[in-house]
Design a protein around this motif. Structure first.
Motif, short mmCIF file in Angstrom:
data_model
loop_
_atom_site.label_atom_id
_atom_site.label_comp_id
_atom_site.label_asym_id
_atom_site.label_seq_id
_atom_site.Cartn_x
_atom_site.Cartn_y
_atom_site.Cartn_z
N ALA A 291 -25.13 31.38 43.98
CA ALA A 291 -25.06 30.00 43.48
C ALA A 291 -25.20 29.00 44.61
O ALA A 291 -25.84 27.95 44.44
CB ALA A 291 -23.75 29.78 42.73
N LYS A 292 -24.65 29.30 45.79
CA LYS A 292 -24.79 28.38 46.92
C LYS A 292 -26.14 28.56 47.62
O LYS A 292 -26.79 27.58 48.00
CB LYS A 292 -23.65 28.57 47.92
CG LYS A 292 -23.76 27.66 49.13
CD LYS A 292 -23.89 26.18 48.73
CE LYS A 292 -24.50 25.33 49.80
NZ LYS A 292 -25.88 24.95 49.63
N ILE B 30 -23.35 19.29 47.04
CA ILE B 30 -22.90 20.68 46.89
C ILE B 30 -22.13 21.08 48.14
O ILE B 30 -22.67 21.05 49.25
CB ILE B 30 -24.07 21.63 46.60
CG1 ILE B 30 -24.74 21.26 45.27
CG2 ILE B 30 -23.59 23.09 46.58
CD1 ILE B 30 -26.00 22.03 44.94
N VAL C 111 -14.89 25.03 38.72
CA VAL C 111 -15.72 23.88 39.09
C VAL C 111 -15.07 22.58 38.58
O VAL C 111 -15.03 21.59 39.31
CB VAL C 111 -17.16 24.04 38.56
CG1 VAL C 111 -17.95 22.76 38.71
CG2 VAL C 111 -17.85 25.19 39.28
N ALA D 281 -21.07 34.00 43.96
CA ALA D 281 -20.80 32.77 44.71
C ALA D 281 -21.88 32.55 45.76
O ALA D 281 -22.40 31.44 45.91
CB ALA D 281 -19.41 32.83 45.35
N ASP E 19 -28.45 26.95 45.22
CA ASP E 19 -27.94 25.70 44.63
C ASP E 19 -28.24 25.62 43.14
O ASP E 19 -28.67 24.57 42.62
CB ASP E 19 -28.49 24.48 45.37
CG ASP E 19 -27.95 24.38 46.79
OD1 ASP E 19 -26.88 24.96 47.07
OD2 ASP E 19 -28.60 23.73 47.63
N ALA F 270 -19.55 27.08 46.29
CA ALA F 270 -19.82 27.68 44.99
C ALA F 270 -18.70 28.63 44.64
O ALA F 270 -17.94 29.09 45.50
CB ALA F 270 -21.16 28.41 44.99
N SER G 15 -26.88 27.65 39.19
CA SER G 15 -25.97 28.63 38.60
C SER G 15 -26.70 29.97 38.45
O SER G 15 -27.93 30.02 38.27
CB SER G 15 -25.46 28.16 37.24
OG SER G 15 -26.45 28.32 36.23
N GLY H 142 -21.66 32.50 38.39
CA GLY H 142 -21.76 31.81 39.67
C GLY H 142 -22.23 30.39 39.46
O GLY H 142 -23.24 30.17 38.78
N ILE H 143 -21.50 29.42 40.02
CA ILE H 143 -21.83 28.01 39.81
C ILE H 143 -21.60 27.24 41.12
O ILE H 143 -20.54 27.38 41.74
CB ILE H 143 -20.97 27.36 38.71
CG1 ILE H 143 -21.09 28.12 37.39
CG2 ILE H 143 -21.35 25.89 38.51
CD1 ILE H 143 -20.17 27.60 36.30
N PRO H 144 -22.56 26.40 41.53
CA PRO H 144 -22.33 25.53 42.70
C PRO H 144 -21.19 24.55 42.42
O PRO H 144 -20.96 24.15 41.28
CB PRO H 144 -23.65 24.77 42.85
CG PRO H 144 -24.66 25.57 42.12
CD PRO H 144 -23.91 26.23 40.99
N LYS I 138 -19.81 20.83 43.32
CA LYS I 138 -20.21 19.52 43.85
C LYS I 138 -18.99 18.62 43.99
O LYS I 138 -18.14 18.58 43.12
CB LYS I 138 -21.20 18.84 42.91
CG LYS I 138 -22.55 19.49 42.85
CD LYS I 138 -23.49 18.72 41.93
CE LYS I 138 -24.84 19.39 41.86
NZ LYS I 138 -25.77 18.65 40.99
#
Length: 132
Positions: free
Chosen positions: A60-61, A106, A128, A57, A64, A109, A66, A97-99, A101
């Motif tokens: 990913a953040k 964003i 997400v 996490a 920005d 994550a 994955s 891990g994915i941001p 939105k």
């Protein structure tokens, strides 16, 4: 804005997906500052995957992007080769891990760990999707 309440709510979608695929997971959500906002360790999820989920996490953040995509771009001779040793070793370069939105921005994550990279990514995608 990623609040604790929002994070807990969207984690539920990840729990549902993890149960569907039969793999207990650790699921972490961070806010726009990459601060841990909510976390859950499902019964039976690997203890060693707690930090991995949180760090996915964060990654990913922080970037920005994955963790799956970052991993694809961090192979030998690629532009981000060696990035996994930055940030005191917190950078994860495999799926999960994915941001997140909201309204094109964003806001945080998710990081998921406990199964194969493909399973982790699928659960992260469910989280997400629940956020939008």
């Amino acid at each position: 804005m990623m609040t604790m309440e929002k994070a807990q709510k969207i984690i539920e979608a990840g729990i549902v997906k993890a149960k569907q695929i039969g793999q207990p997971m650790n699921i972490a959500v961070v806010d726009a500052g990459a601060n841990l906002t909510a976390f859950v360790r499902m019964d039976g999820a690997w203890l060693g995957s707690i930090d991995i989920a949180i760090n996915k996490a964060f990654t990913a953040k922080a970037f920005d992007i994955s963790t799956l995509e970052l991993g694809r771009n961090s192979q030998p001779k690629d532009q981000f080769f060696g990035i996994n040793v930055s940030n005191h070793g917190r950078v994860m370069i495999f799926g999960g891990g994915i941001p997140i939105k909201l309204n094109g921005q964003i806001v945080g994550a998710v990081g998921v760990s406990g199964g194969s990279g493909e399973q982790d990514h699928a659960v992260a995608e469910a989280v997400v999707a629940a956020a939008s």
